[in-house]
Design a protein around this motif. Structure first.
Motif, PDB file in Angstrom:
ATOM      1  N   ALA A  27      38.907 -67.756   0.426  1.00 46.02           N
ATOM      2  CA  ALA A  27      39.531 -67.039   1.425  1.00 46.02           C
ATOM      3  C   ALA A  27      40.189 -65.902   0.836  1.00 46.02           C
ATOM      4  CB  ALA A  27      40.360 -68.038   2.353  1.00 46.02           C
ATOM      5  N   LYS A  28      40.713 -65.829  -0.303  1.00 51.30           N
ATOM      6  CA  LYS A  28      41.388 -64.718  -0.802  1.00 51.30           C
ATOM      7  C   LYS A  28      40.336 -63.727  -1.555  1.00 51.30           C
ATOM      8  CE  LYS A  28      45.668 -66.998  -1.037  1.00 51.30           C
ATOM      9  NZ  LYS A  28      46.926 -67.411  -1.968  1.00 51.30           N
ATOM     10  N   ALA A  29      39.181 -64.049  -1.783  1.00 52.51           N
ATOM     11  CA  ALA A  29      38.089 -63.128  -2.718  1.00 52.51           C
ATOM     12  C   ALA A  29      38.082 -61.820  -1.711  1.00 52.51           C
ATOM     13  CB  ALA A  29      36.926 -64.136  -2.669  1.00 52.51           C
ATOM     14  N   ARG A  30      37.826 -60.850  -2.616  1.00 50.97           N
ATOM     15  CA  ARG A  30      37.640 -59.373  -2.058  1.00 50.97           C
ATOM     16  C   ARG A  30      36.137 -59.181  -2.559  1.00 50.97           C
ATOM     17  NH1 ARG A  30      41.119 -61.081   0.512  1.00 50.97           N
ATOM     18  NH2 ARG A  30      43.025 -60.334   0.911  1.00 50.97           N
ATOM     19  N   LEU A  31      35.803 -59.575  -3.692  1.00 52.41           N
ATOM     20  CA  LEU A  31      34.561 -59.102  -4.026  1.00 52.41           C
ATOM     21  C   LEU A  31      33.085 -60.086  -3.612  1.00 52.41           C
ATOM     22  CD1 LEU A  31      35.184 -57.974  -7.809  1.00 52.41           C
ATOM     23  CD2 LEU A  31      35.194 -56.436  -5.710  1.00 52.41           C
ATOM     24  N   PRO A  32      32.003 -59.270  -3.161  1.00 48.06           N
ATOM     25  CA  PRO A  32      31.060 -60.141  -3.018  1.00 48.06           C
ATOM     26  C   PRO A  32      30.114 -60.552  -4.289  1.00 48.06           C
ATOM     27  CG  PRO A  32      30.423 -58.002  -2.694  1.00 48.06           C
ATOM     28  CD  PRO A  32      32.169 -57.810  -2.832  1.00 48.06           C
ATOM     29  N   SER A  33      29.499 -61.341  -4.222  1.00 51.26           N
ATOM     30  CA  SER A  33      28.812 -61.948  -5.528  1.00 51.26           C
ATOM     31  C   SER A  33      27.205 -61.735  -5.379  1.00 51.26           C
ATOM     32  CB  SER A  33      29.032 -63.422  -5.639  1.00 51.26           C
ATOM     33  OG  SER A  33      30.700 -63.650  -6.097  1.00 51.26           O
ATOM     34  N   VAL A  34      26.456 -61.764  -6.450  1.00 52.65           N
ATOM     35  CA  VAL A  34      25.254 -61.444  -6.422  1.00 52.65           C
ATOM     36  C   VAL A  34      24.669 -62.324  -7.596  1.00 52.65           C
ATOM     37  CG1 VAL A  34      24.839 -59.401  -5.267  1.00 52.65           C
ATOM     38  CG2 VAL A  34      25.173 -59.602  -7.827  1.00 52.65           C
ATOM     39  N   LEU A  35      23.581 -62.959  -7.329  1.00 52.67           N
ATOM     40  CA  LEU A  35      22.865 -63.911  -8.368  1.00 52.67           C
ATOM     41  C   LEU A  35      21.404 -63.702  -8.569  1.00 52.67           C
ATOM     42  CD1 LEU A  35      22.434 -66.560  -9.995  1.00 52.67           C
ATOM     43  CD2 LEU A  35      21.978 -67.750  -7.839  1.00 52.67           C
ATOM     44  N   LEU A  36      20.917 -63.479  -9.969  1.00 48.49           N
ATOM     45  CA  LEU A  36      19.516 -63.060 -10.231  1.00 48.49           C
ATOM     46  C   LEU A  36      19.015 -64.364 -10.540  1.00 48.49           C
ATOM     47  CD1 LEU A  36      17.302 -61.093 -10.949  1.00 48.49           C
ATOM     48  CD2 LEU A  36      18.129 -60.846 -13.141  1.00 48.49           C
ATOM     49  N   LEU A  37      17.839 -64.786 -10.053  1.00 49.20           N
ATOM     50  CA  LEU A  37      16.976 -65.858 -10.526  1.00 49.20           C
ATOM     51  C   LEU A  37      15.930 -65.376 -11.266  1.00 49.20           C
ATOM     52  CD1 LEU A  37      18.143 -66.654  -7.329  1.00 49.20           C
ATOM     53  CD2 LEU A  37      17.179 -68.665  -7.978  1.00 49.20           C
ATOM     54  N   SER A  38      15.530 -65.517 -12.431  1.00 49.05           N
ATOM     55  CA  SER A  38      14.243 -64.898 -13.055  1.00 49.05           C
ATOM     56  C   SER A  38      13.781 -66.010 -14.161  1.00 49.05           C
ATOM     57  CB  SER A  38      14.722 -63.632 -13.780  1.00 49.05           C
ATOM     58  OG  SER A  38      15.444 -63.702 -14.805  1.00 49.05           O
ATOM     59  N   THR A  39      12.620 -65.753 -14.962  1.00 48.58           N
ATOM     60  CA  THR A  39      12.199 -66.701 -15.688  1.00 48.58           C
ATOM     61  C   THR A  39      12.499 -66.282 -17.049  1.00 48.58           C
ATOM     62  OG1 THR A  39      10.176 -65.018 -15.991  1.00 48.58           O
ATOM     63  CG2 THR A  39      10.119 -67.190 -14.239  1.00 48.58           C
ATOM     64  N   LYS A  40      13.413 -65.091 -17.082  1.00 47.85           N
ATOM     65  CA  LYS A  40      13.861 -64.925 -18.798  1.00 47.85           C
ATOM     66  C   LYS A  40      14.905 -65.990 -19.178  1.00 47.85           C
ATOM     67  CE  LYS A  40      11.776 -60.879 -18.339  1.00 47.85           C
ATOM     68  NZ  LYS A  40      10.557 -60.611 -19.275  1.00 47.85           N
ATOM     69  N   LYS A  41      14.765 -66.015 -20.382  1.00 52.62           N
ATOM     70  CA  LYS A  41      15.614 -66.875 -21.308  1.00 52.62           C
ATOM     71  C   LYS A  41      17.009 -66.429 -21.446  1.00 52.62           C
ATOM     72  CE  LYS A  41      11.984 -69.715 -23.602  1.00 52.62           C
ATOM     73  NZ  LYS A  41      11.490 -69.998 -24.796  1.00 52.62           N
ATOM     74  N   GLU A  42      17.142 -65.267 -21.542  1.00 54.57           N
ATOM     75  CA  GLU A  42      18.407 -64.152 -21.547  1.00 54.57           C
ATOM     76  C   GLU A  42      18.522 -63.431 -20.375  1.00 54.57           C
ATOM     77  OE1 GLU A  42      18.434 -62.604 -25.091  1.00 54.57           O
ATOM     78  OE2 GLU A  42      18.448 -64.252 -26.491  1.00 54.57           O
TER      79      GLU A  42
END
Length: 577
Positions: free
Chosen positions: A327-342
């Motif tokens: 509830a106190k968070a201010r920043l949105p988050s993003v997640l990348l899903l890929s086949t890369k090992k790194e």
């Protein structure tokens, strides 16, 4: 007499030109496998081992034999071809690492030939070679410069002196109507030929450094030099790296004779020879200058730059990780899903550009049929999923295609800008409401999109305030908000939180009777407002239907955390409509 001199000069020019052609042709026919003494099926490890052994043996600093310089250049040129899979494949097929049989005449802006550097490196003498030009690479002292490349158009053929320059020297006028020079070198007032900065290399002063480089989240490759030092070869290598990493890297040059205070402040002064640094984020959140100390070879410098790109994206295991609402968070988050090992280079760059605006995560997945991927609503890879600061999930893009690094960073930046704009709109809506309404927004309403975040199996306990009327909601929200902000019972959940973590949410009981039926057959229809303490992983719950005051609710939640409340088994898993 005059006619005789003209004939001699012309004969000399023809001889010199023919000699250069023969010399260049010989350079192109050297077998890199024979130079390194390896078989054609040699592994990269064997090639690298042979290169290091020979380069130590023929390094001009250790081997004073006159033929050592040429041999050292051949060794470097051979390694440049065989260490690059594409060049090696082209050589095996065509006998030429550029992928075309026979002699490549080049074209405007893309010269043929090989590079032979007769001295220098970052503060030391060294040799290397690469396709592109024959030219002195720098260092100290009176080093000579050769540039024999047979590409280009017009009068210039990138000799370090053009064809016009040859005829100008012998005949006293420009063969093609161009400039006149007094010698083979086309440069004046310096030790050797100096090629002007690429358009990609920006002149950096103190103001630019502080406003555009320091803590801006972008990696810069910085070239420190003094006009009196020999800079040959440096800019061509830097330009090659800048072009190959365009969009991911910015390049600048700092003249330490005009920017004395800046160079002194950065600890880069009294230059005897040019130096190269990366403004790096490898060591942590704060940027710092890291010097490049390897051989001045484009491949090595590029690897150095890649290593110093931002690393603000957190690598996660999707099966063991759940985004949870704060509830106190201010920043949105993003997640990348890929086949890369790194973590992919593009995502690392973006994580630096947006490091103070978005939280970045990435994960390795291989199939959209994976239950964890399905749960996110992703139907094609690579994909980006976002969470707004109010906990709502948004699948930003799936099946992402990458044309090239620069355009991909540009397109994904627009995507992230749009997501950030959407989040700001949500935040603005919350801020525009009255204090009470704003307070209400801090306790989210439980929905299908945020249920896994607030009451998923990763949450030990979630407190659900259920209401059936607007008055009941107002009172319940005020009490729950007040209690949630107290340190006694407020243990906000995060990925690394302790086991006694707790989250809060509101539920419209009138619309979610099927959800409540998991706890009570009648769905608590007789109650206008009440609390449910739910343990998702264990499938157990406890209900508080007494007098709803701040003190009583706080006492109930404290008992839940202390294990003093008896929990019952849910009839089935609660589902949100």
């Amino acid at each position: 007499m005059q006619g005789s001199k003209m004939k001699v000069r012309f004969a000399l020019s023809i001889f010199l030109f023919s000699t250069l052609l023969i010399f260049n042709a010989k350079a192109k026919t050297v077998d890199p496998y024979k130079v390194l003494g390896v078989e054609r099926n040699a592994s990269q490890r064997e090639i690298q081992k042979a290169f290091h052994k020979l380069s130590l043996q023929y390094h001009p600093d250790k081997n004073k034999n006159k033929a050592a310089q040429e041999k050292f250049a051949e060794i470097n040129n051979a390694y440049d071809i065989l260490s690059d899979e594409e060049k090696r494949k082209n050589y095996d097929l065509y006998g030429d690492e550029k992928g075309s049989p026979g002699f490549d005449a080049g074209h405007p802006g893309n010269q043929g030939g090989y590079t032979y550097f007769t001295s220098g490196g970052p503060g030391q003498s060294q040799f290397t070679s690469r396709p592109g030009e024959w030219q002195n690479m720098g260092g100290q002292g009176s080093s000579r410069s050769f540039s024999f490349s047979f590409g280009g158009t017009g009068g210039s053929s990138s000799f370090g002196f053009g064809l016009d320059d040859i005829f100008s020297d012998f005949f006293g006028s420009s063969f093609g109507g161009g400039r006149q020079f007094g010698g083979f070198s086309g440069s004046t007032g310096s030790q050797s030929q100096y090629r002007s900065s690429s358009g990609n290399m920006r002149a950096i002063n103190s103001q630019v450094f502080k406003k555009e480089i320091v803590e801006k989240g972008m990696t810069w490759l910085l070239f420190f030099y003094s006009p009196s030092s020999n800079r040959d070869g440096y800019e061509s290598v830097i330009e090659e790296v800048a072009n190959s990493m365009e969009g991911a890297l910015k390049v600048g040059s700092i003249n330490c004779e005009t920017e004395v205070s800046l160079c002194k402040e950065l600890g880069v002064h009294r230059l005897r020879s040019p130096r190269i640094f990366a403004y790096s984020y490898k060591a942590g959140d704060k940027g710092s200058l890291v010097e490049y100390n390897e051989h001045l070879v484009a491949k090595n410098l590029k690897s150095f730059c890649r290593d110093h790109l931002p690393r603000f994206s957190k690598r996660i295991n999707l099966n063991r990780f759940e985004f949870t609402f704060d509830a106190k968070a201010r920043l949105p988050s993003v997640l990348l899903l890929s086949t890369k090992k790194e973590t992919p280079i593009i995502w690392r760059v973006l994580s630096g550009m947006y490091r103070e605006r978005l939280n970045f995560y990435d994960t390795e997945v291989h199939d959209v049929s994976d239950p964890a991927v399905k749960k996110l609503g992703v139907d094609a890879l690579p994909a980006i999923v976002g969470w707004l600061s109010n906990g709502e999930k948004d699948v930003l893009k799936t099946g992402i295609s990458v044309k090239d690094q620069k355009s991909s960073i540009h397109e994904l930046s627009k995507l992230l800008d749009g997501f950030e704009k959407k989040n700001k709109k949500v935040a603005s809506t919350r801020a525009s409401k009255s204090h009470s309404d704003s307070a209400e927004e801090q306790i989210p309403l439980l929905t299908r999109s945020n249920f896994d975040i607030i009451c998923g199996e990763a949450i030990p306990v979630c407190i659900i305030g259920a209401f059936r009327s607007s008055n009941a909601r107002a009172k319940l929200e005020s009490i729950v908000l007040d209690v949630s902000q107290k340190s006694l019972s407020r243990h906000q959940y995060s990925a690394s939180s302790s086991r006694n973590s707790i989250t809060y949410a509101l539920l419209d009981a009138a619309k979610q009777s099927s959800f409540l039926s998991a706890f009570d057959k009648s769905g608590f229809k007789s109650l206008d407002k009440f609390l449910v303490a739910y343990k998702p992983k264990r499938g157990k719950f406890a209900v508080f239907a007494g007098e709803l005051t701040t003190e009583e609710v706080e006492r109930f939640i404290g008992s839940v955390l202390n294990g003093d409340v008896q929990f019952s088994k849910a009839r089935h898993k609660p589902l949100i409509k």
